[in-house]
Design a protein around this motif. Structure first.
Motif, PDB file in Angstrom:
ATOM      1  N   ALA A 191       0.827  -1.209   0.000  1.00  0.00           N
ATOM      2  CA  ALA A 191       0.000   0.000   0.000  1.00  0.00           C
ATOM      3  C   ALA A 191       0.858   1.255   0.000  1.00  0.00           C
ATOM      4  N   ALA A 192       1.941   1.242   0.776  1.00  0.00           N
ATOM      5  CA  ALA A 192       2.837   2.395   0.820  1.00  0.00           C
ATOM      6  C   ALA A 192       3.539   2.596  -0.512  1.00  0.00           C
ATOM      7  N   ALA A 219      -1.427   3.836  -2.293  1.00  0.00           N
ATOM      8  CA  ALA A 219      -2.839   3.440  -2.300  1.00  0.00           C
ATOM      9  C   ALA A 219      -3.731   4.490  -1.639  1.00  0.00           C
ATOM     10  N   ARG A 266      -6.434   3.580  -0.071  1.00  0.00           N
ATOM     11  CA  ARG A 266      -6.836   2.938   1.172  1.00  0.00           C
ATOM     12  C   ARG A 266      -6.094   1.617   1.348  1.00  0.00           C
ATOM     13  N   LEU A 267      -5.746   1.334   2.604  1.00  0.00           N
ATOM     14  CA  LEU A 267      -5.314   0.017   3.039  1.00  0.00           C
ATOM     15  C   LEU A 267      -6.391  -0.497   3.978  1.00  0.00           C
ATOM     16  N   ALA A 276       2.195   2.542   6.920  1.00  0.00           N
ATOM     17  CA  ALA A 276       1.678   2.706   5.558  1.00  0.00           C
ATOM     18  C   ALA A 276       1.290   4.151   5.277  1.00  0.00           C
ATOM     19  N   CYS A 280       0.518   5.948   1.771  1.00  0.00           N
ATOM     20  CA  CYS A 280      -0.884   5.540   1.642  1.00  0.00           C
ATOM     21  C   CYS A 280      -1.768   6.632   2.230  1.00  0.00           C
TER      22      CYS A 280
END
Length: 296
Positions: A203-204, A208, A210-211, A259, A264
């Motif tokens: 995700a990072a 992203a 959203r995680l 993240a 993210c």
């Protein structure tokens, strides 16, 4: 026109600003826990993932499989040992973990998504150099001497780098990547990685929107047992200090903080046992879990 039809239309209208805001962005979803063994829950999850793809959001699924690994180890007569709640992964255990995660579980999820009308591709962190790992370094404190010593957990890894090329290519081709938390180290060894940690690293790296960490609890609860809907890294530190957050929730929140601080937009901890919890969290104003975002 029936009230039910009007209610459905109102739900779609409520979702509209979220659809517009996040079209073309990526959601990384960690899927695991007891929901993985429930056919109805798996079907709901697959439908949610396919819906996200259909409305222009690119989902990337990262799955766990600890219970399934334990079950297979038992069938094969391979002894399982835990230290401070972490599975010691020797060479035999690592091979079983890769077989279960990259094989049975990964392809089962691909199948569920296909049944829901989506196109999924099952991969692991080893494919296309997606994730490179190193041996996880942990210490433990002796309760008598209070001296810290290193823990040797074997082939348990920690992500050191993520190359999103394969994910980007698959998503652009209309496919949904389903990732098993297995990665290769620069030393040539194969490492088993905690699925939350793997999802957070991806995700990072991908930036992203959203995680999502789907768990077996509603989210972060305060001392009265009420759901805490919004958190920042500073507030999380306070809740850890006063004991509100403890146990298995601590590493999940550490993953979320890492993240969001690394790129993210936000992370969410929510109950994967609730039907369509992810959609309720994202597409409604009320939400359904605990959202973690950077400090304002």
């Amino acid at each position: 026109m029936s009230r039910e039809s009007i209610a459905k239309a109102q739900v779609l209208i409520e979702a509209l600003p979220y659809l517009q805001r996040y079209a073309g962005r990526t959601f990384v979803v960690k899927y695991g826990g007891h929901a993985m063994g429930d056919a109805d829950a798996a079907r709901d999850f697959a439908e949610d993932i396919v819906l996200l793809k259909a409305v222009g959001i690119n989902p990337v699924v990262v799955h766990g499989g600890g219970p399934q690994i334990g079950e297979m180890l038992g069938k094969l007569g391979v002894e399982t040992r835990f230290v401070d709640g972490l599975r010691v992964t020797d060479e035999a255990t690592a091979k079983v973990a890769e077989m279960v995660l990259s094989g049975a579980i990964n392809k089962e999820l691909v199948g569920w998504i296909a049944n829901a009308g989506g196109k999924a591709i099952g991969i692991s962190g080893k494919d296309g150099g997606l994730v490179t790992a190193e041996k996880l370094q942990r210490t433990t404190r002796d309760p008598d001497s209070l001296i810290e010593k290193a823990l040797d957990l074997g082939f348990v890894g920690d992500p050191t780098s993520v190359d999103t090329t394969l994910l980007d290519t698959a998503s652009a081709a209309g496919m949904i990547p389903v990732v098993a938390p297995i990665a290769r180290g620069l030393d040539g060894h194969t490492y088993n990685i905690n699925a939350d940690t793997m999802a957070g690293a991806i995700a990072a790296a991908i930036g992203a929107a959203r995680l999502f960490l789907l768990t077996d609890v509603a989210g972060v609860l305060d001392k009265d047992g009420e759901l805490v809907t919004d958190l920042t890294p500073a507030r999380i530190a306070e809740l850890r200090e006063d004991g509100t957050v403890s146990g298995g929730m601590i590493p999940k929140l550490e993953t979320c903080v890492s993240a969001v601080e690394a790129g993210c937009d936000a992370a969410v901890v929510l109950d994967g046992r609730v039907p369509h919890a992810m959609l309720l969290e994202f597409f409604t104003a009320r939400g359904a879990g605990t959202l973690i975002r950077r400090e304002a």
